[in-house]
Design a protein around this motif. Structure first.
Motif, short mmCIF file in Angstrom:
data_model
loop_
_atom_site.label_atom_id
_atom_site.label_comp_id
_atom_site.label_asym_id
_atom_site.label_seq_id
_atom_site.Cartn_x
_atom_site.Cartn_y
_atom_site.Cartn_z
N UNK A 1 0.83 -1.21 0.00
CA UNK A 1 0.00 0.00 0.00
C UNK A 1 0.86 1.26 0.00
N UNK A 2 1.96 1.24 0.77
CA UNK A 2 2.82 2.41 0.81
C UNK A 2 3.53 2.60 -0.53
N UNK A 3 4.05 1.51 -1.09
CA UNK A 3 4.74 1.61 -2.38
C UNK A 3 3.79 2.07 -3.48
N UNK A 4 2.53 1.64 -3.40
CA UNK A 4 1.53 2.04 -4.38
C UNK A 4 1.16 3.52 -4.26
N UNK A 5 1.29 4.07 -3.05
CA UNK A 5 0.83 5.44 -2.81
C UNK A 5 1.89 6.50 -3.08
N UNK A 6 3.13 6.08 -3.31
CA UNK A 6 4.22 7.04 -3.50
C UNK A 6 4.45 7.32 -4.98
N UNK A 7 4.72 8.56 -5.33
CA UNK A 7 4.91 8.93 -6.74
C UNK A 7 6.20 8.37 -7.32
N UNK A 8 6.27 8.43 -8.62
CA UNK A 8 7.43 7.92 -9.36
C UNK A 8 8.68 8.73 -9.06
N UNK A 9 9.82 8.17 -9.40
CA UNK A 9 11.08 8.90 -9.35
C UNK A 9 11.05 10.02 -10.39
#
Length: 430
Positions: A100-108
């Motif tokens: 869930x955290x990885x899904x919620x963070x924007x791209x590099x």
């Protein structure tokens, strides 16, 4: 979605990107969740090993007649079985929390992207064409007599509510001609494969391209759980969802003309006049699926494809690169193309052309097998408007307007309009 292995190995790179996004250093939070997940998995594996060892000893104890040892081992097996079940559920929850955290963070962010707080700090790359000098006060599209005759906001509001429009007569045909012209240009000259795809998709497809979970309020969901697409980026990109293709399959280049639906959440009061910002609109979308080494070159190629539409229609525009504060959630770099609207006396966005890198591919599990062998790698995905049809209609109407309320149409469209060259003040094509 982010690569947890990359965050473990180079947390400073991840933190630098999130800091440029205005979120600060986040690797410690991500790695804490990752460590908790790995620790519970380790405990589960140890418990499984204990159970398996005890299971093997049960038979030997029974055969030796040691009833007490047999009962002890059988109880241990049952205890470990319950412990494993509890640990597996704990591991599932820990894995979900990390995901869930990885899904919620924007791209590099690509190194070429300029730093900036908002759209005012985007950097202009180039301009094409010169805004026409009118001998009269230029009007907005809905004020031009020939255009206003074919823009029925009142009936659309009766049917559907605010931010809808009904196109009629010559304006409706002009809108259709624009979409056909764009598709013909992209398929015949730019090498894109035309696709006619559904406008309703399953929820996992919205996750695949990054519209969910973060931007659910911006789209419409049916009572059966499907979603109306905000852009055919969703359908075209997800063609490779779950696929592992040969390297020789790449690049894949698609174009689709489709209806698009957006709730415009958070845009109350913006561009309410005319048809600039609607809940339902049409776009010709371009999507490319490429080898990672080719994605930045492909970004430039796709930008040129979108610019070619405006050049053919003789519409002045400028191309900008978005700064960090204006960059989309799932993109590492974006070019916005802004067309000149004389009625507003400014340039307005008509296309965004973006490269997502492996961000969407990781969410979709879309990979390719290298020709020389080795482990499959994630493809890179790109998307861009080629163009937004309604906004292009606005630009054609405003740039071609005449003092008597008629509109002179670009020569590139004449063949798609049965040889008609103008929209007269009554809204008829002549």
């Amino acid at each position: 979605m982010h690569d947890i292995k990359m965050i473990r190995e180079t947390p400073e790179v991840f933190d630098a990107a999130m800091t440029r996004r205005g979120l600060g250093a986040l690797s410690s939070q991500v790695l804490a969740l990752d460590a908790a997940r790995r620790e519970v998995i380790s405990r589960s594996e140890a418990a499984l090993a204990d159970r398996n060892a005890a299971s093997k000893q049960v038979g030997a104890a029974k055969a030796s007649g040691d009833e007490a040892e047999f009962e002890r081992l059988r109880a241990l097996v049952a205890e470990k079985k319950a412990e494993i079940a509890a640990l597996e559920e704990e591991a599932r929850q820990a894995d979900a929390a990390l995901n869930d955290m990885l899904m919620s963070l924007p791209n590099l962010i690509h190194a070429d992207v300029p730093d900036g707080a908002d759209e005012s700090e985007n950097v202009e790359l180039r301009r094409w064409g010169s805004p026409r000098e009118f001998g009269f006060a230029a009007k907005e599209h809905y004020e031009i007599a020939g255009a206003a005759a074919g823009l029925d906001f009142e009936t659309a509001a009766k049917l559907s509510g605010a931010r809808f429009v009904m196109l009629t007569g010559g304006v409706a045909r002009l809108h259709r001609a624009l979409a056909q012209f764009m598709l013909d240009l992209h398929t015949e000259q730019h090498g894109l494969a035309e696709v006619n795809a559904p406008v309703m998709v399953r929820e996992e497809m919205m996750y695949g391209t990054g519209q969910l979970p973060k931007f659910g309020e911006d789209s419409y969901r049916t009572t059966e759980g499907q979603w109306l697409i905000p852009t055919s980026e969703v359908t075209l990109t997800n063609i490779v969802n779950g696929m592992t293709v040969d390297e020789g399959y790449l690049p894949r280049r698609y174009a689709a003309h489709s209806l698009c639906f957006r709730s415009e959440a958070g845009s109350a009061g913006r561009d309410t006049a005319g048809m600039l910002r609607q809940h339902q609109f049409e776009k010709v979308e371009m999507v490319s699926v490429t080898h990672p080494d080719a994605s930045m070159e492909e970004h430039e190629r796709m930008t040129g494809c979108a610019e070619a539409v405006l050049q053919a229609l003789e519409l002045p525009y400028r191309t900008v690169v978005l700064c960090t504060g204006d960059l989309g959630f799932g993109m590492i770099k974006t070019h916005d193309i802004e067309v000149w609207l004389p009625g507003q006396g400014t340039y307005r966005e008509i296309s965004s052309v973006s490269v997502a890198g492996a961000f969407q591919a990781r969410r979709m599990n879309a990979r390719f097998k290298p020709e020389g062998g080795g482990k499959p790698e994630f493809v890179h995905t790109l998307n861009g408007s080629g163009l937004a049809v309604g906004r292009c209609l606005i630009a054609v109407l405003e740039n071609g307007q005449e003092e008597d309320g008629s509109v002179t149409l670009p020569a590139a469209l004449h063949g798609h309009l049965g040889g008609k060259t103008r929209l007269d003040p009554t809204g008829a094509l002549v």
